[in-house]
Write a protein that holds these residues in place. Structure first.
Motif, PDB file in Angstrom:
ATOM      1  N   VAL A  10       0.835  -1.200   0.000  1.00 46.66           N
ATOM      2  CA  VAL A  10       0.000   0.000   0.000  1.00 46.66           C
ATOM      3  C   VAL A  10       0.869   1.249   0.000  1.00 46.66           C
ATOM      4  CG1 VAL A  10      -1.611   1.337   1.438  1.00 46.66           C
ATOM      5  CG2 VAL A  10      -1.962  -1.131   1.130  1.00 46.66           C
ATOM      6  N   LEU A  11       0.478   2.246  -0.787  1.00 45.12           N
ATOM      7  CA  LEU A  11       1.125   3.560  -0.722  1.00 45.12           C
ATOM      8  C   LEU A  11       0.153   4.539  -0.093  1.00 45.12           C
ATOM      9  CD1 LEU A  11       2.727   2.072  -3.126  1.00 45.12           C
ATOM     10  CD2 LEU A  11       3.507   4.383  -3.660  1.00 45.12           C
ATOM     11  N   GLU A  12       0.613   5.218   0.949  1.00 44.62           N
ATOM     12  CA  GLU A  12      -0.191   6.247   1.606  1.00 44.62           C
ATOM     13  C   GLU A  12       0.629   7.525   1.671  1.00 44.62           C
ATOM     14  OE1 GLU A  12      -3.257   6.405   2.545  1.00 44.62           O
ATOM     15  OE2 GLU A  12      -4.003   4.420   3.089  1.00 44.62           O
ATOM     16  N   GLY A  13      -0.020   8.596   2.045  1.00 46.00           N
ATOM     17  CA  GLY A  13       0.702   9.863   2.161  1.00 46.00           C
ATOM     18  C   GLY A  13      -0.222  11.014   1.839  1.00 46.00           C
ATOM     19  N   MET A  14       0.298  12.208   1.995  1.00 46.28           N
ATOM     20  CA  MET A  14      -0.507  13.394   1.777  1.00 46.28           C
ATOM     21  C   MET A  14      -0.701  13.606   0.276  1.00 46.28           C
ATOM     22  SD  MET A  14      -0.822  14.012   4.820  1.00 46.28           S
ATOM     23  CE  MET A  14      -1.768  15.523   4.620  1.00 46.28           C
ATOM     24  N   ASP A  15      -1.694  14.451  -0.052  1.00 50.37           N
ATOM     25  CA  ASP A  15      -1.901  14.833  -1.443  1.00 50.37           C
ATOM     26  C   ASP A  15      -0.603  15.415  -1.999  1.00 50.37           C
ATOM     27  OD1 ASP A  15      -4.495  14.051  -1.677  1.00 50.37           O
ATOM     28  OD2 ASP A  15      -5.365  16.017  -1.287  1.00 50.37           O
ATOM     29  N   ARG A  16      -0.313  15.120  -3.253  1.00 52.81           N
ATOM     30  CA  ARG A  16       0.839  15.631  -4.018  1.00 52.81           C
ATOM     31  C   ARG A  16       2.182  15.046  -3.583  1.00 52.81           C
ATOM     32  NH1 ARG A  16      -0.516  21.857  -3.447  1.00 52.81           N
ATOM     33  NH2 ARG A  16      -0.837  21.064  -1.366  1.00 52.81           N
ATOM     34  N   ALA A  17       2.146  13.993  -2.759  1.00 47.96           N
ATOM     35  CA  ALA A  17       3.411  13.356  -2.370  1.00 47.96           C
ATOM     36  C   ALA A  17       3.930  12.438  -3.482  1.00 47.96           C
ATOM     37  CB  ALA A  17       3.232  12.563  -1.079  1.00 47.96           C
ATOM     38  N   GLY A  18       3.076  12.161  -4.470  1.00 47.61           N
ATOM     39  CA  GLY A  18       3.508  11.334  -5.597  1.00 47.61           C
ATOM     40  C   GLY A  18       3.051   9.887  -5.528  1.00 47.61           C
TER      41      GLY A  18
END
Ligand code: DGP
Ligand code: NA
Ligand code: NA
Length: 212
Positions: A10-18
């Motif tokens: 899974v990839l998570e993170g804030m908007d615009r992190a890529g």
């Protein structure tokens, strides 16, 4: 089973992190290296539930915050049978957002606790690896303006980040924080390395259940 099962990454993170770019690149690189890999994203807006979520995000529709939370979770649950089948067949799944976004976004709203938020997703296939693409709000801002969808504003995104930080404390989950300020290429190479290592490690291990 010969070859073993696929990994759930899974990839998570804030908007615009890529996240979306890196998820796509990872699947392409894994396939080019001869692995079987598929890309998934949540919300998956193409189903009936997904279209409702899309209309909510585009502000075409108002829905109660609890109802929306359950719809996002239902959108994940409606894919579980096919996810499990693919993993069983040895296909690695790379997922752009998962239950962690579900909990982080709803618990960033007033009057929602983490525990209530987690219940709707408890029992989903447990990721073997969760890559958190970390980018400071300043670096994110330098990548361009927010879009016009619901949630796309800095004060709310700050709260979402705090919720993610809480979730990342859970040691029974395999979180890896990645520095998303790096070049697309450098970040991709790091992600590919940890992904392949995880695929090797889990191929003969049973798939877990999230938050159970
Ligand atoms: P994306 O298509 O990845 O840009 O996601 C659309 C928006 O929906 C984004 O602001 C993140 C938010 N989001 C993603 N998953 C969930 C979820 O499960 N619950 C809530 N409330 N928001 C979510
Ligand atoms: Na978005
Ligand atoms: Na995205």
């Amino acid at each position: 089973m010969a070859g073993g099962r696929g990994a759930l990454i899974v990839l998570e993170g804030m908007d615009r992190a890529g996240k979306s770019t890196q998820s796509r690149r990872l699947v392409q690189a894994l396939q080019a290296a001869g692995h079987r890999a598929d890309l998934l994203r949540f919300p998956e807006r193409s189903t009936e539930i997904g279209r409702l979520i899309g209309a909510y995000l585009q502000r075409e529709r108002e829905l109660d915050d609890h109802a929306v939370h359950l719809l996002f979770a239902a959108n994940r649950w409606e894919h579980v049978t096919s996810m499990k089948e693919k993993l069983r067949q040895g296909i690695t799944l790379v997922v752009d957002r998962y239950a962690f976004s579900g909990v982080a976004f709803t618990s960033a709203k007033e009057n929602f606790c983490l525990e209530w938020c987690k219940q709707a997703d408890a029992g989903l296939p447990k990721p073997d690896l969760i890559l958190f693409l970390q980018l400071s709000p300043e670096e994110a801002a330098a990548r361009g303006n927010f879009g016009s969808e619901r949630y796309e504003n800095s004060p709310f995104q700050e709260k979402v980040l705090q919720s993610f930080r809480h979730l990342m404390k859970e040691k029974t989950l395999n979180w890896k924080t990645m520095d998303a300020s790096k070049s697309i290429e450098d970040l991709h190479n790091e992600i590919k390395t940890v992904a392949e290592k995880t695929m090797q490690e889990v191929k003969d291990k049973p798939l877990g259940e999230l938050w159970k």
